[in-house]
Structure formats: structure tokens, C-alpha cells
Design an enzyme around this catalytic site. Structure first.
Site, PDB file in Angstrom:
ATOM      1  CG  ASP A  86      -0.263  -0.215   2.530  1.00 38.73           C
ATOM      2  OD1 ASP A  86       0.780  -0.873   2.554  1.00 38.73           O
ATOM      3  OD2 ASP A  86      -0.783   0.272   3.557  1.00 38.73           O
ATOM      4  CD  GLU A 153       3.616  -0.991   7.142  1.00 37.02           C
ATOM      5  OE1 GLU A 153       4.256  -0.890   8.203  1.00 37.02           O
ATOM      6  OE2 GLU A 153       3.423  -0.023   6.381  1.00 37.02           O
ATOM      7  CD  GLU A 154       2.551   3.198   5.196  1.00 37.89           C
ATOM      8  OE1 GLU A 154       2.570   3.610   6.372  1.00 37.89           O
ATOM      9  OE2 GLU A 154       3.563   3.167   4.487  1.00 37.89           O
ATOM     10  NE  ARG A 193      19.357  -5.242  15.476  1.00 39.58           N
ATOM     11  CZ  ARG A 193      19.209  -4.291  16.391  1.00 39.58           C
ATOM     12  NH1 ARG A 193      20.224  -3.483  16.659  1.00 39.58           N
ATOM     13  NH2 ARG A 193      18.070  -4.145  17.039  1.00 39.58           N
TER      14      ARG A 193
END
Length: 260
Positions: A86, A153-154, A193
């Protein structure tokens, strides 16, 4: 996925140079045709077509517009790769040849500009490229590859919508889930990481109630604008005065509305 030989990564990446022009075209296409959260029908169709062309079993419409592709390649673990699709209700002003000129109707019925300002166009492109390369190098790995193109997602709703729609019941449950995010840094650099690398987020709305008065008689009011301004300043001290310097936290006041 378990590799069959030490040089499997080099084998998987052998075709990347030939693939890059196509991926660049896909990126520019998605960038210039952004879609708001839970409205990503065109982007989802592009993703689904890419997966089908690579030989994946594809299911669309998961959690509204989510796409799931599954590629089985013998015995081995299941790895899920995820990308969000999105865009944001922000007007682009980059001046790029493929700059977004798109507008859309939001949930409040307002016409808003739309653009990819958080890199999800790149995320879609990355996942399309990774799935294509892995599909073409099946002799180098064994297991099941699960590609997930996630909506919303937003607005922090798309992942839950896909889970509620049976993402981990209708499809094979992954042994590991890998995601990625474009960041500020040198071009061509990939960083990672051990442990957590991205943060969790919560959103909330605060409503303050005052008492109105004429603008020339502020003494007769209980001014919610002053209350809101004081609240914003106080909230900004959470990070500087209530979170240890060795810990990471961000508090953002994204919108402030008062009056008519």
C-alpha cells in the site's frame, strides 16, 4: 530451505543482471500507480501474475487484496517472504518522469493524492525478483517457498486481515518468515543483524474537550487548542526524559486538528 551446495547463493543470483531491466520497469509502474491501504487491487494483480509466471500456486483476495504464492520443491523447511503493497495519502513532488499523479477516495469520502513515500513499491519489486530467481534455481534448494504480498501495512490492518482469513490455516505454516524494508543508505547495500531489526508501533487518538467563546474573549473559554499544544509538548518529553538512553523509542504526533 536447505541448500544443496555451498555456491547456491551465487547460482540463484546468476540471472539477476538480465532481470534488472524488467524489475526496474515494474518498480516504475508500481510507483506511478500507487493505491491506498486495502485498495491495492492493481498492485495485487501485478504480483499475482508475476508469481504465476514463475510457477507458483497463487491465491488472491486473502484479507481483501492479499496475495499468497506457494512453490513446493521437495522436502525441507518452509520459508515465507513478505512484502507490503500500500501507498500513502501524500502528494508526490519529486519531479521524476514516473512521478505519481494518482488521486483516490479515502474512507471518509475525500479525494486525496496518493504516492509511494514509504518504499512499498520497492518491496513489491524485491519480492517479485526474489521469487523469480529462486524459482529458476530450484536445483540449488529444497523445501517450500511461500510469497506473501500484504495489503494495509500503513493502517496496521492488512496483516491481521490475512491472518483472520486463514493465512496460516489455508496454507502451509512457515518455519521462518523473512521481511525487508528500504532504508536510507548507500545504493546496493544490504544490511541485517541477529534479533529484532524493526520496531512495533501503536497508534491512538486523543480528544480534548474545552468550552467555546468568542476569539476576542479567550478568558471566557476553556481553550482546547492550548490544552492540545501543552499535551503535544509534554508527550515529546517521553523519549527524552522517561526512556533510558540505551533504549530506542519514537513518539510522533502525526496530526492535530482544532476548530472549524
Amino acid at each position: 530451505m536447505s541448500a544443496t551446495r555451498a555456491s547456491s547463493s551465487e547460482t540463484v543470483l546468476q540471472g539477476i543482471d538480465d532481470l534488472l531491466p524488467d524489475l526496474e520497469a515494474l518498480y516504475k509502474d508500481v510507483h506511478s500507480h500507487p493505491e491506498l491501504s486495502m485498495q491495492e487491487t492493481r498492485t495485487a494483480e501485478l504480483a499475482a501474475n508475476r508469481l504465476r509466471a514463475a510457477g507458483f500456486d497463487v491465491t488472491t483476495g486473502i484479507g481483501t487484496t492479499g496475495v499468497v504464492g506457494v512453490l513446493r520443491n521437495g522436502d525441507g523447511p518452509t520459508v515465507m517472504l513478505r512484502a507490503d503493497m500500500d501507498a500513502l495519502p501524500i502528494q508526490e513532488a519529486t519531479g521524476l518522469p514516473y512521478e505519481s499523479k494518482v488521486t483516490a477516495t479515502n474512507r471518509e469520502g475525500e479525494t486525496v493524492p496518493v504516492s509511494h513515500m514509504c518504499g512499498h513499491d520497492m518491496h513489491v519489486t524485491w519480492l517479485a525478483g526474489a521469487t523469480r530467481l529462486l524459482a529458476e534455481a530450484r536445483s540449488t534448494w529444497r523445501g517450500t517457498l511461500m510469497a506473501v504480498f500484504q495489503p494495509g501495512e500503513e493502517t496496521a490492518e492488512g496483516a491481521q486481515a490475512m491472518i483472520d482469513d486463514g493465512l496460516f490455516k489455508r496454507f502451509v505454516k512457515p518455519d521462518v518468515i523473512l521481511g525487508q524494508h528500504v532504508m536510507v543508505g548507500p545504493s546496493g547495500t544490504v544490511a541485517g543483524r541477529p534479533g529484532a531489526i524493526t520496531s512495533a508501533a501503536d497508534s491512538l487518538q486523543i480528544r480534548l474537550f474545552g468550552r467555546g467563546a468568542h476569539g476576542s474573549m479567550p478568558q471566557a473559554s476553556i481553550d482546547p487548542v492550548i490544552m492540545a499544544a501543552s499535551t503535544v509538548m509534554r508527550l515529546q518529553t517521553i523519549v527524552s526524559r522517561e526512556v533510558a538512553a540505551a533504549e530506542a523509542a519514537v513518539v510522533t504526533i502525526g496530526a492535530l486538528q482544532a476548530g472549524t
